[in-house]
Design a protein around this motif. Structure first.
Motif, PDB file in Angstrom:
ATOM      1  N   TRP A  73       0.846  -1.210   0.000  1.00  8.52           N
ATOM      2  CA  TRP A  73       0.000   0.000   0.000  1.00  8.52           C
ATOM      3  C   TRP A  73       0.876   1.253   0.000  1.00  8.52           C
ATOM      4  CZ3 TRP A  73      -1.016   3.392   4.376  1.00  8.52           C
ATOM      5  CH2 TRP A  73      -2.061   4.302   4.155  1.00  8.52           C
ATOM      6  N   GLN A  74       1.879   1.285   0.882  1.00  7.03           N
ATOM      7  CA  GLN A  74       2.752   2.460   0.934  1.00  7.03           C
ATOM      8  C   GLN A  74       3.544   2.632  -0.362  1.00  7.03           C
ATOM      9  OE1 GLN A  74       4.989   3.928   4.279  1.00  7.03           O
ATOM     10  NE2 GLN A  74       4.147   2.326   5.609  1.00  7.03           N
ATOM     11  N   ALA A  76       2.640   1.988  -3.216  1.00  7.90           N
ATOM     12  CA  ALA A  76       1.752   2.512  -4.270  1.00  7.90           C
ATOM     13  C   ALA A  76       1.248   3.907  -3.939  1.00  7.90           C
ATOM     14  CB  ALA A  76       0.576   1.559  -4.459  1.00  7.90           C
ATOM     15  N   GLY A  77       1.817   4.529  -2.899  1.00 10.68           N
ATOM     16  CA  GLY A  77       1.457   5.905  -2.581  1.00 10.68           C
ATOM     17  C   GLY A  77       0.601   6.076  -1.353  1.00 10.68           C
ATOM     18  N   GLY A  78       0.302   4.991  -0.631  1.00 11.20           N
ATOM     19  CA  GLY A  78      -0.481   5.117   0.596  1.00 11.20           C
ATOM     20  C   GLY A  78       0.264   5.905   1.657  1.00 11.20           C
ATOM     21  N   ASP A  79      -0.448   6.765   2.357  1.00 15.90           N
ATOM     22  CA  ASP A  79       0.156   7.647   3.365  1.00 15.90           C
ATOM     23  C   ASP A  79      -0.105   7.088   4.758  1.00 15.90           C
ATOM     24  OD1 ASP A  79       1.041   9.620   5.033  1.00 15.90           O
ATOM     25  OD2 ASP A  79      -0.276  11.205   4.243  1.00 15.90           O
ATOM     26  N   ALA A 230      -4.499   1.302  -2.598  1.00 17.66           N
ATOM     27  CA  ALA A 230      -3.884   2.610  -2.868  1.00 17.66           C
ATOM     28  C   ALA A 230      -4.175   3.116  -4.278  1.00 17.66           C
ATOM     29  CB  ALA A 230      -2.373   2.519  -2.658  1.00 17.66           C
ATOM     30  N   ALA A 232      -3.096   1.590  -7.239  1.00 16.76           N
ATOM     31  CA  ALA A 232      -1.856   1.464  -7.997  1.00 16.76           C
ATOM     32  C   ALA A 232      -2.117   1.279  -9.487  1.00 16.76           C
ATOM     33  CB  ALA A 232      -1.056   0.271  -7.472  1.00 16.76           C
ATOM     34  N   GLU A 349       7.827   1.767 -10.540  1.00 17.93           N
ATOM     35  CA  GLU A 349       8.130   2.832  -9.583  1.00 17.93           C
ATOM     36  C   GLU A 349       7.471   2.498  -8.249  1.00 17.93           C
ATOM     37  OE1 GLU A 349      10.055   5.495  -9.872  1.00 17.93           O
ATOM     38  OE2 GLU A 349      10.633   4.920 -11.918  1.00 17.93           O
ATOM     39  N   ALA A 351       7.408   3.611  -4.209  1.00 16.98           N
ATOM     40  CA  ALA A 351       7.791   4.688  -3.302  1.00 16.98           C
ATOM     41  C   ALA A 351       8.633   4.152  -2.149  1.00 16.98           C
ATOM     42  CB  ALA A 351       6.531   5.379  -2.760  1.00 16.98           C
ATOM     43  N   GLU A 352       9.564   4.976  -1.702  1.00 20.71           N
ATOM     44  CA  GLU A 352      10.321   4.672  -0.491  1.00 20.71           C
ATOM     45  C   GLU A 352       9.532   5.171   0.724  1.00 20.71           C
ATOM     46  OE1 GLU A 352      12.732   2.814  -0.093  1.00 20.71           O
ATOM     47  OE2 GLU A 352      13.984   2.812  -1.894  1.00 20.71           O
TER      48      GLU A 352
END
Length: 370
Positions: A73-74, A76-79, A230, A232, A349, A351-352
């Motif tokens: 989730w993170q 793929a851009g989850g906050d 998320a 994705a 891509e 995210a870190e």
């Protein structure tokens, strides 16, 4: 009855692995407490049975499935600090109830006596029956209780997921991995039972079981679920699924080695149980393939599935697996799958810090000792 999401103050995880496991367990404990009230309304004896299920769910485990889903989730851009984090964590924590269901039923199917160093659910309830002097065979009662509690865990997994408070469009988007995961693990379990019954000792059969019984619901589908939660893009979902399928199989191959060579004090299960149960693992399949029609094959097939296999016989089989090169071949397969999985991560891509976390998880999942 729809249960409200667990209060968010128990669901906002930090970035440390230990803290995250604690948050998952807090989410599970809080949700199961609300469901115990439902059980108590049926009757105190059912609430006591549910207490055994709760103890099983909260009694250990690496929480691997929620961990992969969370990082998926993170990635793929989850906050993790955003307004949907609490709902996402409750939803992915429900994966542990699917795991509980699978383990309870698997232990019954395999007639396993212990899990995590404690009596398995069917053994515990058979003991309750015997200690109470109830009528009928204790083993049959224990089996019935395990089937019902395993079914209850699977039912409550759906409920916990549905009660998490995810937006309708998110639920719709993530429906495919959630549905697919539950079907695949049951299909994989059936393939495992069928393989043992038919005596199919081919490497291909062993790998099919690994793919669906373990890989799909341990890594691949949790990552897929996190990605869909998320929103994705397809390229990331595809990379996650390739990574998850390879790491999931490698995870199971490591489990197979630990089932024969692991330290019971660390694994929580007697060494050699897979051999006593007649498991057609890749380790066994490769050993038989390499043994040809020689005496080693007869010795392995004669021991496989013997419930009275003693420590000396297990040690003899360990030696044969090593001499035949099966252990080295499985280790090479684990290394190749891990390498392919890590390569898959580079095709999208991510995210870190999720990208680094997934690489680390891949290594640790396939090099573990328990």
């Amino acid at each position: 009855m729809v249960h409200p999401p667990v209060p968010s103050d128990t669901l906002l995880p930090g970035q440390s692995e230990e803290d995250f496991r604690g948050r998952v367990e807090a989410a599970l404990a809080a949700y199961l407490e609300t469901r115990r009230a439902d059980a108590a309304a049926i009757g105190p004896v059912f609430a006591e049975a549910v207490d055994a299920l709760v103890g099983f769910v909260l009694g250990g485990g690496k929480r691997i499935r929620p961990t992969f889903a969370w990082w998926g989730w993170q990635g793929a851009g989850g906050d993790p600090d955003g307004p949907t984090a609490a709902a996402v964590l409750q939803a992915i924590s429900a994966l542990e109830l699917i795991q509980a269901s699978a383990l309870i039923h698997d232990d019954l199917i395999d007639a396993s006596a212990t899990r995590r160093g404690r009596p398995t659910v069917h053994v515990e309830f058979a003991g309750r029956h015997a200690d109470s002097g109830w009528s009928g065979p204790p083993a049959r009662f224990g089996a019935a209780a395990a089937i019902l509690l395993g079914d209850l865990a699977l039912t409550w997994a759906d409920d916990m997921y549905a009660d998490a408070g995810l937006a309708p469009d998110v639920v719709a988007r993530a429906a495919d991995p959630w549905r697919g995961m539950r079907t695949e693990v049951l299909g994989g379990q059936y393939l495992d039972v069928l393989t043992q019954a038919t005596g199919d000792d081919s490497p291909g059969a062993a790998l099919r079981v690994d793919r669906f019984k373990t890989a799909a619901y341990t890594v691949e589908r949790p990552l897929h679920l996190g990605a869909e939660l998320a929103g994705a893009p397809p390229a990331l979902v595809s990379a996650y699924r390739r990574f998850g399928a390879d790491i999931g199989v490698a995870f199971q191959l490591r489990d197979d080695l630990l089932g024969v060579f692991g330290d019971p004090e660390v694994t929580g299960k007697p060494a050699g149980d897979d051999l006593r149960e007649g498991k057609r693992t890749l380790l066994v399949a490769l050993a038989l393939e390499r043994a040809g029609d020689g005496p080693a094959r007869a010795e392995i097939t004669g021991a496989l599935g013997d419930p009275d296999l003693d420590a000396a016989a297990v040690e003899r089989l360990r030696g044969l697996f090593g001499e035949l090169g099966a252990v080295q071949a499985v280790e090479q397969r684990i290394a190749a799958l891990t390498g392919a999985a890590l390569d898959a991560l580079t095709t999208a891509e991510i995210a870190e810090p999720a990208a680094s976390a997934l690489q680390d998880l891949a290594i640790r999942a396939t090099r573990r000792h328990a």
